[in-house]
Scaffold this active site. Structure first.
Site, PDB file in Angstrom:
ATOM      1  CB  ALA A 261      -1.099   0.123   1.028  1.00 20.75           C
ATOM      2  CB  ALA A 262       4.080   2.436   1.376  1.00 20.85           C
ATOM      3  CB  SER A 265      -1.570   7.192  -4.230  1.00 21.76           C
ATOM      4  OG  SER A 265      -0.077   7.564  -3.815  1.00 21.76           O
ATOM      5  CE  LYS A 266      -2.955   2.277  -7.494  1.00 28.29           C
ATOM      6  NZ  LYS A 266      -1.411   2.680  -7.258  1.00 28.29           N
ATOM      7  CG  ASP A 328      -0.900  -0.813  -6.865  1.00 28.92           C
ATOM      8  OD1 ASP A 328      -0.964  -0.813  -7.795  1.00 28.92           O
ATOM      9  OD2 ASP A 328      -0.557   0.364  -6.389  1.00 28.92           O
ATOM     10  CB  CYS A 381       2.467   1.931 -12.423  1.00 31.56           C
ATOM     11  SG  CYS A 381       3.895   1.498 -11.308  1.00 31.56           S
TER      12      CYS A 381
HETATM   13  C1  LIG Z   1       3.451  -0.043  -6.436  1.00 28.36           C
HETATM   14  S1  LIG Z   1       3.879   0.312  -4.694  1.00 28.36           S
HETATM   15  C2  LIG Z   1       2.224   0.439  -3.960  1.00 28.36           C
HETATM   16  C3  LIG Z   1       1.555   1.794  -4.436  1.00 28.36           C
HETATM   17  C4  LIG Z   1       0.314   1.963  -3.555  1.00 28.36           C
HETATM   18  N1  LIG Z   1      -0.585   1.009  -3.876  1.00 28.36           N
HETATM   19  C5  LIG Z   1      -0.140   3.400  -3.655  1.00 28.36           C
HETATM   20  O1  LIG Z   1      -1.145   3.467  -4.645  1.00 28.36           O
HETATM   21  O2  LIG Z   1       0.418   4.426  -3.223  1.00 28.36           O
HETATM   22  C6  LIG Z   1       4.378  -1.492  -4.337  1.00 28.36           C
HETATM   23  C7  LIG Z   1       4.550  -1.539  -2.915  1.00 28.36           C
HETATM   24  O3  LIG Z   1       4.699  -2.760  -2.314  1.00 28.36           O
HETATM   25  C8  LIG Z   1       5.680  -2.821  -1.312  1.00 28.36           C
HETATM   26  N2  LIG Z   1       6.338  -4.068  -1.111  1.00 28.36           N
HETATM   27  C9  LIG Z   1       7.174  -4.776  -1.583  1.00 28.36           C
HETATM   28  N3  LIG Z   1       7.349  -6.078  -1.466  1.00 28.36           N
HETATM   29  C10 LIG Z   1       6.310  -6.358  -0.604  1.00 28.36           C
HETATM   30  C11 LIG Z   1       5.697  -7.503   0.157  1.00 28.36           C
HETATM   31  N4  LIG Z   1       6.384  -8.723   0.042  1.00 28.36           N
HETATM   32  N5  LIG Z   1       4.489  -7.416   0.787  1.00 28.36           N
HETATM   33  C12 LIG Z   1       3.986  -6.268   1.038  1.00 28.36           C
HETATM   34  N6  LIG Z   1       4.410  -4.971   0.298  1.00 28.36           N
HETATM   35  C13 LIG Z   1       5.647  -5.184  -0.428  1.00 28.36           C
HETATM   36  C14 LIG Z   1       6.777  -1.877  -1.858  1.00 28.36           C
HETATM   37  O4  LIG Z   1       7.651  -1.374  -0.700  1.00 28.36           O
HETATM   38  C15 LIG Z   1       5.708  -0.694  -2.243  1.00 28.36           C
HETATM   39  O5  LIG Z   1       5.733   0.125  -1.320  1.00 28.36           O
END
Ligand SMILES: C[S@@+](CC[C@H](N)C(=O)[O-])C[C@H]1O[C@@H](n2cnc3c(N)ncnc32)[C@H](O)[C@@H]1O
Length: 441
Positions: A261-262, A265-266, A328, A381
């Site tokens: 989620a980080a 935004s969504k 996402d 994305c």
């Molecule tokens: C595409 S970004 C998400 C963007 C977010 N949904 C938004 O709209 O702001 C993918 C996120 O997944 C996190 N991530 C990476 N590996 C992960 C895991 N094993 N479990 C959960 N989150 C993970 C990353 O650190 C990153 O923040």
């Protein structure tokens, strides 16, 4: 000769992007506060301009220095790139002043012994007439648009050569700035809301999005808009990203898990749609990113509950807790090259393969939590089919009880497998992929 603050700033930004593998959108946003408006504008123009032309600039450096650019110290190479970008791609700066400033910069960064080299290369390279020798059309697209050859070839085989060229061109354009209102805005009294609405709707440089409800598109970010964003009342977010959140909100009855989620935004937009009638649990692997997400939700007053977790491992929730799960997934980000031009130089085929495996694992893991009537939404994305259609196809082979369905996407820019796709060249948004899945009835 004095070196301008804007150029010193651009140099340090480019060095951070190169050395720390930082993202330009993040470093530029976080490190420009002390600069005057004019310096900030020039520094951003130089940093992003150099990144968008980097391969071509390095090609010119190699031609005139008689050694491959990758054999030159990175600090010196960045000085050369900034000067050459000004000489060949900006009108207002005379060649001699770009060269003198580059020599001065070389001394300033304690590389005095390279000053003569910088001076000689730039004097010769300033005579470059713009001709590019390429062995094929694809190589020409690659060099002219500064996109690695393997990536252009990949896009040629996915979309055809004309579309590949068009995507490369769009990736080098200045993106618009889309934004939306937040839950903090919703909490204001009617008078305060009307003042903000009137300001936004009365600005001739801001338009309502033609495709996404609630989204606005600004040609550029004015100070008053930046101010509203700092207060958490508006949030800058690409139209396509807003569209994905809208799809999640539309399919849910009020309990959502956003697994990756980080920065939120969504998640914060989905929560806005629920007001007090629902909740969004926001998973994130990296603690520092989970903290940033928490802060983002706080400023926007969004009902989002951050949890630090690894989405590839067993999850700390009971089956049926959520009616909608959004994956996402972490991805190559090749749909967002307009905003982070450096992505094109970092991604590789090996990285895409690793991401594919991780994405499939995240989706599979999330699917185990879904209740009978639940919806699983997968998005990236990325423009790469290996991160998109291929993940869905493989998932469906493993999980035959699931099917893809169209939740009412509202528009279709490529609907293979009933999915939604957006592209920077076709839609003037980031390139997103979205697929909705549910258990067969
Ligand atoms: C595409 S970004 C998400 C963007 C977010 N949904 C938004 O709209 O702001 C993918 C996120 O997944 C996190 N991530 C990476 N590996 C992960 C895991 N094993 N479990 C959960 N989150 C993970 C990353 O650190 C990153 O923040």
């Amino acid at each position: 000769m004095k070196i301008s603050r804007a150029r010193r700033h651009a140099y340090s930004i480019l060095l951070r992007i190169e050395r720390d593998r930082a993202y330009s959108s993040e470093v530029l946003a976080a490190n420009s506060d002390g600069l005057a408006k004019k310096d900030r504008a020039l520094s951003h123009k130089l940093s992003l301009g150099v990144l968008r032309k980097q391969m071509l600039l390095d090609h010119v450096v190699s031609l005139y220095s008689r050694k491959p650019a990758n054999k030159i110290d990175i600090e010196i190479l960045i000085v050369l790139r900034i000067a050459l970008y000004q000489i060949h791609f900006l009108d207002r700066i005379p060649d001699f002043s770009a060269i003198n400033e580059a020599v001065e910069m070389t001394r300033h960064i304690r590389k005095k012994s390279a000053a003569g080299f910088v001076n000689a290369v730039l004097r010769k390279a300033s005579k470059w007439n713009g001709d590019i020798e390429a062995a094929s059309d694809v190589e020409r697209i690659s060099l002219e648009s500064s996109h690695p050859l393997w990536l252009v070839k990949r896009w040629c085989s996915q979309f055809g050569i004309d579309r590949a060229a068009s995507i490369c061109r769009s990736n080098n354009k200045e993106p618009n700035s889309a934004f939306r209102l937040t839950s903090a805005f919703d909490a204001l009294n009617e008078t305060a809301k009307n003042v903000i609405k009137k300001r936004i709707e009365g600005d001739p440089r801001i338009e309502k999005s033609k495709t996404v409800d609630g989204a606005f598109v600004a040609a550029r970010i004015e100070d008053w808009l930046r101010d509203l964003s700092e207060k958490g009342l508006v949030y800058f977010q690409d139209e396509a990203s807003q569209e994905v959140a809208g799809i999640v909100a539309k399919t849910s009855k009020g309990s959502v898990l956003d697994l990756c989620a980080a920065p939120g935004s969504k998640a914060t937009l989905i929560a806005r749609g629920f007001a007090d009638a629902g909740f969004v649990v926001a998973g994130e692997y990296h603690l520092h990113r989970a903290k940033a997400l928490k802060q983002n939700a706080l400023v926007q007053q969004a009902r989002v509950f951050p949890v630090c977790l690894d989405g590839t491992r067993p999850l700390p929730f009971n089956v049926g807790t959520f009616d909608t799960i959004l994956v996402d997934a972490p991805c190559s980000g090749t749909g967002t090259i307009r905003r982070n031009p450096e992505i094109r130089y970092r991604v590789s085929e090996a990285v895409l393969n690793e991401l594919h495996t991780k994405q499939l694992r995240l989706l599979f893991n999330a699917s185990k939590l879904l209740n009978d009537r639940g919806v699983l939404i997968y998005s990236t994305c990325s423009l790469e089919s290996i991160e998109n259609e291929d993940v869905i196809e493989e998932f469906l082979q493993m999980q035959a009880s699931f099917e893809v369905f169209d939740p009412g996407f509202g528009r279709s820019a490529g609907t293979e497998l009933g999915t939604l796709r957006t592209f920077p060249d076709l839609n003037d948004t980031d390139g997103f992929f979205v697929s909705s899945l549910r258990l067969r009835g």
